[in-house]
Design a protein around this motif. Structure first.
Motif, mmCIF file in Angstrom:
data_model
loop_
_atom_site.group_PDB
_atom_site.id
_atom_site.type_symbol
_atom_site.label_atom_id
_atom_site.label_comp_id
_atom_site.label_asym_id
_atom_site.label_seq_id
_atom_site.Cartn_x
_atom_site.Cartn_y
_atom_site.Cartn_z
ATOM 1 N N LEU A 26 0.758 -1.190 -0.078
ATOM 2 C CA LEU A 26 0.181 -0.064 -0.075
ATOM 3 C C LEU A 26 0.788 1.296 0.001
ATOM 4 C CD1 LEU A 26 -2.923 -1.175 2.464
ATOM 5 C CD2 LEU A 26 -2.893 -0.973 -0.248
ATOM 6 N N ARG A 27 1.914 1.232 0.888
ATOM 7 C CA ARG A 27 2.870 2.372 0.928
ATOM 8 C C ARG A 27 3.541 2.514 -0.591
ATOM 9 N NH1 ARG A 27 3.695 0.803 5.961
ATOM 10 N NH2 ARG A 27 5.758 -0.861 5.099
ATOM 11 N N ALA A 28 4.076 1.413 -0.991
ATOM 12 C CA ALA A 28 4.809 1.576 -2.249
ATOM 13 C C ALA A 28 3.950 2.048 -3.560
ATOM 14 C CB ALA A 28 5.458 0.160 -2.684
ATOM 15 N N THR A 29 2.598 1.350 -3.407
ATOM 16 C CA THR A 29 1.822 1.764 -4.757
ATOM 17 C C THR A 29 1.049 2.896 -4.379
ATOM 18 O OG1 THR A 29 0.039 0.372 -3.921
ATOM 19 C CG2 THR A 29 1.592 -0.858 -5.300
ATOM 20 N N ARG A 30 1.106 3.567 -3.222
ATOM 21 C CA ARG A 30 0.485 4.709 -3.167
ATOM 22 C C ARG A 30 -1.181 4.672 -3.342
ATOM 23 N NH1 ARG A 30 5.100 7.940 -6.198
ATOM 24 N NH2 ARG A 30 6.608 7.481 -4.648
ATOM 25 N N LEU A 31 -1.551 3.425 -3.031
ATOM 26 C CA LEU A 31 -3.050 2.984 -3.255
ATOM 27 C C LEU A 31 -3.639 2.841 -2.043
ATOM 28 C CD1 LEU A 31 -2.659 0.899 -6.489
ATOM 29 C CD2 LEU A 31 -3.553 3.379 -6.528
ATOM 30 N N SER A 32 -5.041 2.903 -1.862
ATOM 31 C CA SER A 32 -5.620 2.656 -0.817
ATOM 32 C C SER A 32 -5.778 1.023 -0.944
ATOM 33 C CB SER A 32 -7.110 3.308 -0.675
ATOM 34 O OG SER A 32 -8.119 2.747 -1.773
ATOM 35 N N ARG A 33 -6.253 0.325 0.475
ATOM 36 C CA ARG A 33 -6.697 -1.236 0.180
ATOM 37 C C ARG A 33 -7.665 -1.387 -0.703
ATOM 38 N NH1 ARG A 33 -6.037 -4.958 4.531
ATOM 39 N NH2 ARG A 33 -5.275 -3.374 5.652
ATOM 40 N N GLY A 34 -8.666 -0.683 -0.963
ATOM 41 C CA GLY A 34 -9.983 -0.811 -1.692
ATOM 42 C C GLY A 34 -9.312 -0.766 -3.345
ATOM 43 N N SER A 35 -8.425 0.474 -3.598
ATOM 44 C CA SER A 35 -7.985 0.624 -4.983
ATOM 45 C C SER A 35 -7.232 -0.244 -5.422
ATOM 46 C CB SER A 35 -7.376 2.265 -4.935
ATOM 47 O OG SER A 35 -8.158 3.095 -4.625
ATOM 48 N N ARG A 36 -6.327 -0.805 -4.393
ATOM 49 C CA ARG A 36 -5.340 -1.799 -4.887
ATOM 50 C C ARG A 36 -6.009 -3.067 -5.293
ATOM 51 N NH1 ARG A 36 -3.414 -6.254 -3.488
ATOM 52 N NH2 ARG A 36 -4.614 -6.231 -1.486
ATOM 53 N N TYR A 37 -6.927 -3.388 -4.456
ATOM 54 C CA TYR A 37 -7.653 -4.558 -4.660
ATOM 55 C C TYR A 37 -8.443 -4.569 -5.973
ATOM 56 C CZ TYR A 37 -10.197 -8.974 -4.089
ATOM 57 O OH TYR A 37 -10.521 -10.368 -4.435
ATOM 58 N N ALA A 38 -9.064 -3.422 -6.134
ATOM 59 C CA ALA A 38 -9.800 -3.293 -7.462
ATOM 60 C C ALA A 38 -8.734 -3.234 -8.615
ATOM 61 C CB ALA A 38 -10.564 -1.937 -7.217
#
Length: 186
Positions: A26-38
């Motif tokens: 999450l830190r590396a991608t700078r995405l929220s949990r939901g955004s990363r999963y989506a």
């Protein structure tokens, strides 16, 4: 999305698959949990995307080294020199995501195993093509078979990756690469 995959690849590369936790991604991608999963699904799916990116980058690099418009022996020298550079000193200590993945997951994860084996097969085919072109031009030593020599060269460069973790001197790795290629080419 490409930037997020690139950043996730860096995390997996530095930590390994099992040691990489969701907060790291999450830190590396700078995405929220939901955004990363989506965007990427679970950790394994993101890892496969990162591994595919790493493989694509390596294949693209080899395409340039083995450009059929160029001298195949020069391409083989460039290919080996690139590995020597990437496996010497502090660059070598970083290691290779593909080799680390092969060691950590390939025997346990069929999908990862297919990707790793596919990359090695593609690399060997590119090396064999260069050796075949060198043979057609009369630049291979007598008795050298391109398929066997390609297999040896791929195993050699992947061995450089492993030994590279000990940060060998560039000169030693280059001498080994030169000696090996000298057995195959005139």
């Amino acid at each position: 999305m490409d930037a997020a995959v690139e950043r996730a690849m860096e995390v997996f590369w530095s930590r390994g698959y099992h040691a990489t936790a969701l907060p790291d991604l999450l830190r590396a991608t700078r995405l929220s949990r939901g955004s990363r999963y989506a965007a990427f699904g679970d950790k394994h799916s993101l890892f496969l995307r990162a591994l595919d990116r790493y493989i694509a980058d390596a294949l693209r690099r080899m395409e340039g080294e083995f450009d059929p418009r160029n001298d195949p022996v020069a391409g083989l020298r460039a290919y080996l020199a690139g590995y020597v550079e990437r496996t010497s000193g502090s660059s070598g200590r970083r290691g290779c995501l593909l080799v680390a993945t092969a060691m950590e997951l390939a025997g346990q994860d069929a999908e990862v195993g297919r990707r790793v084996a596919g990359f090695f097969k593609a690399m060997e085919a590119k090396v064999m093509d260069a050796l075949s072109r060198a043979k057609a031009a009369g630049n291979l030593a007598d008795g050298v078979e391109p398929a066997i020599a390609a297999n040896i060269l791929v195993r050699f460069v992947e061995g450089l990756r492993v030994v590279g973790k000990t940060a060998p001197a560039r000169i030693a790795s280059q001498a080994a690469a030169d000696a090996l290629l000298g057995r195959f080419v005139k």
